[in-house]
Structures are given as structure tokens and as C-alpha cells.
Motif scaffolding. Structure first.
Motif, PDB file in Angstrom:
ATOM      1  N   UNK A 140      68.567   6.267 -28.648  1.00  0.00           N
ATOM      2  CA  UNK A 140      67.869   6.542 -29.797  1.00  0.00           C
ATOM      3  C   UNK A 140      68.278   5.860 -31.065  1.00  0.00           C
ATOM      4  N   UNK A 141      69.499   5.172 -31.201  1.00  0.00           N
ATOM      5  CA  UNK A 141      70.069   4.812 -32.204  1.00  0.00           C
ATOM      6  C   UNK A 141      69.218   3.766 -33.086  1.00  0.00           C
ATOM      7  N   UNK A 142      69.174   4.140 -34.307  1.00  0.00           N
ATOM      8  CA  UNK A 142      67.927   3.200 -35.275  1.00  0.00           C
ATOM      9  C   UNK A 142      68.847   2.395 -36.485  1.00  0.00           C
ATOM     10  N   UNK A 143      70.154   2.180 -36.199  1.00  0.00           N
ATOM     11  CA  UNK A 143      70.893   1.698 -37.478  1.00  0.00           C
ATOM     12  C   UNK A 143      70.679   0.332 -37.252  1.00  0.00           C
ATOM     13  N   UNK A 144      70.275  -0.200 -38.312  1.00  0.00           N
ATOM     14  CA  UNK A 144      69.888  -1.788 -38.558  1.00  0.00           C
ATOM     15  C   UNK A 144      70.929  -2.485 -39.636  1.00  0.00           C
ATOM     16  N   UNK A 145      71.475  -3.334 -39.077  1.00  0.00           N
ATOM     17  CA  UNK A 145      72.610  -4.243 -39.864  1.00  0.00           C
ATOM     18  C   UNK A 145      71.808  -5.692 -39.984  1.00  0.00           C
TER      19      UNK A 145
END
Length: 328
Positions: A120-125
Motif C-alpha cells: 500500500x506504499x505510495x512514496x514517489x521519488x
């Protein structure tokens, strides 16, 4: 971490207040004191949530685990930024208790790292600003909690240019940082994929890639043949792709569920993990696929999760831990 069970995210403002009321919250930084990762290591994910597996504190994680990945950090309102808050469901009455458990594990020679992502992770780099925010927030969490490093478990896309930049910035700040990755099988099929490119870009300080050999369809092995998950051939032939694609053997680990409940598919008995490790390290225990050479430096194995392992009587770690630590 791909899996069949959806994690419960329970911590809101009221819960934070309740947590604080249970004990003083540390405002100072916590110095990481973990020992170097052993040549052959076992990684386990510790769940900061209750999804039906055994709820445990860090102190309950068996000594067979060398790297404990705390799952998960959460995205903030700042692109690339992450934060961490204890879920009240795991039973800590204060953050200081959690930090004390981290220090105790480190004193026992273990590394405790913060994992970013999950199903469910939504981290965007994906640009310079988010790369800077990611690096700053990871080093900040390392200072605050005493984490030894970071695990990249993003399942919604990785930008190799900016993730590599962010991780290099973390390494510049924390030269002894432990960096692990847990890509899905599709993400490591070719050196042209973004995950593989990220791993190669940080090869000079990358600790280990523990690919998830589960919740996967059939995949290509390094011999060009297609292998179905759930077999020793699947584990060895896909590891070979990474080993022949440029990663050092010490940077390759086998990631599997600790029990059939730990993933939707792909569970294998611990004996299969042992056979795959022996095949890669010594050329014994292989199935129909046998690599052209051996890789005695193979790092080891990973599991999702220490909680699902505990729910099954720690059968996985009791079997895989000694096997990994007994590799040549």
C-alpha cells in the motif's frame, strides 16, 4: 511487500496522544549502534500493524534474524518525504520503549532498518526535490529512532535516477548505512528495469537485494527457460539473473513467505530455501536448473514476516537461520 493481507493503519491524532500519555516521548536523537551485517544474513520484516499474524515487539524477534526491517514508513504530504509512527496495536506504551528495543537488538549484533513501501506504499521519488526530501527524512528517522538504514520495498514504481540519488545522499550522510531492497520478480528480470538499475547504481554500498519470490507468475531464469514459482528451480534460476546481471553474490538474497498465510502464493517449505541456497553456494541440492558456477558468497534469505513466522511457531527461522549461518 506484496501479500494477501491488507494492513490496518490505525494511528491518528487521538492515538498519538494516547501513546504519548503512556510514557515520555524521546525528543533527542538515538545513535545507531548496530554491528556490521554478517557475510551470510537472514532478513525479516517486523509488522508495525496487526493483520492477523502474531503481534510482537521487536524484543520478541528471534536471534536467527540479522536484519530486522520495520514495516513500514508512511508517506507525508511532502513528495518523497516519509515518517514513522508506532501503531498502538503492537503494544508499546511509549516510543522510548521501541527505541530501547532497537538498541538492545543492535547490542546483540543485529541491524534494525526502516522499510519504505509495501503493498500500500505510495512514496514517489521522481525529481530532485523529492529525492532530497526522501534522503532528509530517512536520515532524520535514523537519527530519531536509531535505525541502521533503509529498505526499499516500493511496489508502485521506482525511478532509478532519483532513487539512486536519494540513497547516495543518505550514504553520504551515513557512510555505514544498511541499504536493502525487496523488488518483485518482474522488477529484476532485466538490467534495464528501474529497480535493477537502482541496485547497480548503488552497488558500491548496497547491502542486499532480497527479491520477493512469491505472489508472482512464471518468470524467465538466466538460462532463458520459464520457471513457475514454488520450486527450487524458480529460486535458483531467478537468483542467477541477478548474479549474472552485475550484483555481487553478497548482494543477493532469497525472499519467501514465512508461512502459507504470509502471501497469496509462492510459499515453499524451509527445506526448499535451504536447497536453493546450497545449489547457489555449493552446487548441491539443485533441481533441473544448475548454475554454471557457484556463488559461495550468496548473502542469505529474507522472509515476510517475523510475525507470520511467530504464528507458525518460528518454524521458518529455526530452519533457515542455521542453514544460512552455516553457509561456506
Amino acid at each position: 511487500m506484496a501479500r494477501a493481507h491488507i494492513r490496518k493503519r490505525l494511528l491518528g491524532v487521538a492515538a498519538v496522544a494516547a501513546l504519548a500519555a503512556g510514557g515520555p516521548l524521546s525528543t533527542g536523537s538515538a545513535d545507531a549502534a548496530g554491528a556490521a551485517v554478517p557475510a551470510h544474513a537472514v532478513t525479516g520484516y517486523w509488522q508495525n500493524f496487526d493483520n492477523g499474524a502474531t503481534v510482537q515487539k521487536l524484543r520478541d524477534v528471534p536471534d536467527d534474524y540479522d536484519i530486522i526491517a520495520v514495516a513500514f514508513a508512511d508517506a507525508t504530504g511532502t513528495p518523497g518525504g516519509v515518517d514513522f509512527r508506532l501503531d498502538p496495536a503492537v503494544g508499546y506504551t511509549s516510543e522510548q520503549q521501541f527505541k530501547d528495543d532497537i538498541k538492545a537488538k543492535q547490542a546483540a549484533g543485529k541491524s534494525v532498518i526502516i522499510s519504505v513501501g509495501g503493498q500500500n506504499g505510495t512514496v514517489s521519488v521522481a525529481d530532485d526535490a523529492s529525492a532530497d526530501a526522501f534522503a532528509a527524512s530517512i536520515t532524520g528517522l535514523m537519527d530519531e529512532y536509531g535505525f541502521d538504514g533503509v529498505d526499499i520495498d516500493l511496489e508502485n514504481g521506482v525511478n532509478s535516477t532519483y532513487m539512486a540519488k536519494a540513497l547516495k545522499a543518505v550514504h553520504d550522510e551515513k557512510s555505514d548505512v544498511v541499504v536493502t531492497m525487496a523488488p518483485q520478480t518482474i522488477d529484476m528480470q532485466s538490467t534495464s528495469t528501474e529497480y535493477f538499475k537502482t541496485a547497480l547504481a548503488i552497488k558500491d554500498f548496497l547491502t542486499v537485494v532480497n527479491m520477493q519470490y512469491y505472489n508472482s507468475g512464471s518468470m524467465n531464469g538466466c538460462d532463458g527457460k520459464v520457471y513457475a514459482q514454488g520450486s527450487v528451480d524458480f529460486l535458483t534460476s531467478l537468483a542467477c539473473v541477478q548474479l549474472e546481471g552485475g550484483l555481487d553474490p553478497s548482494q543477493v538474497g532469497i525472499g519467501v513467505p514465512a508461512s502459507p498465510k504470509g502471501a497469496g502464493s509462492g510459499y515453499v517449505e524451509p527445506s526448499v530455501v535451504g536447497a536453493a541456497l546450497d545449489c547457489l553456494a555449493k552446487g548441491t541440492g539443485c533441481g533441473s536448473f544448475k548454475p554454471a558456477k557457484t556463488y559461495p558468497g550468496i548473502r542469505g534469505a529474507m522472509t515476510w514476516s517475523t510475525n507470520w513466522d511467530a504464528a507458525a511457531g518460528n518454524a521458518w527461522s529455526k530452519a533457515v537461520g542455521p542453514h544460512v549461518h552455516g553457509l561456506p
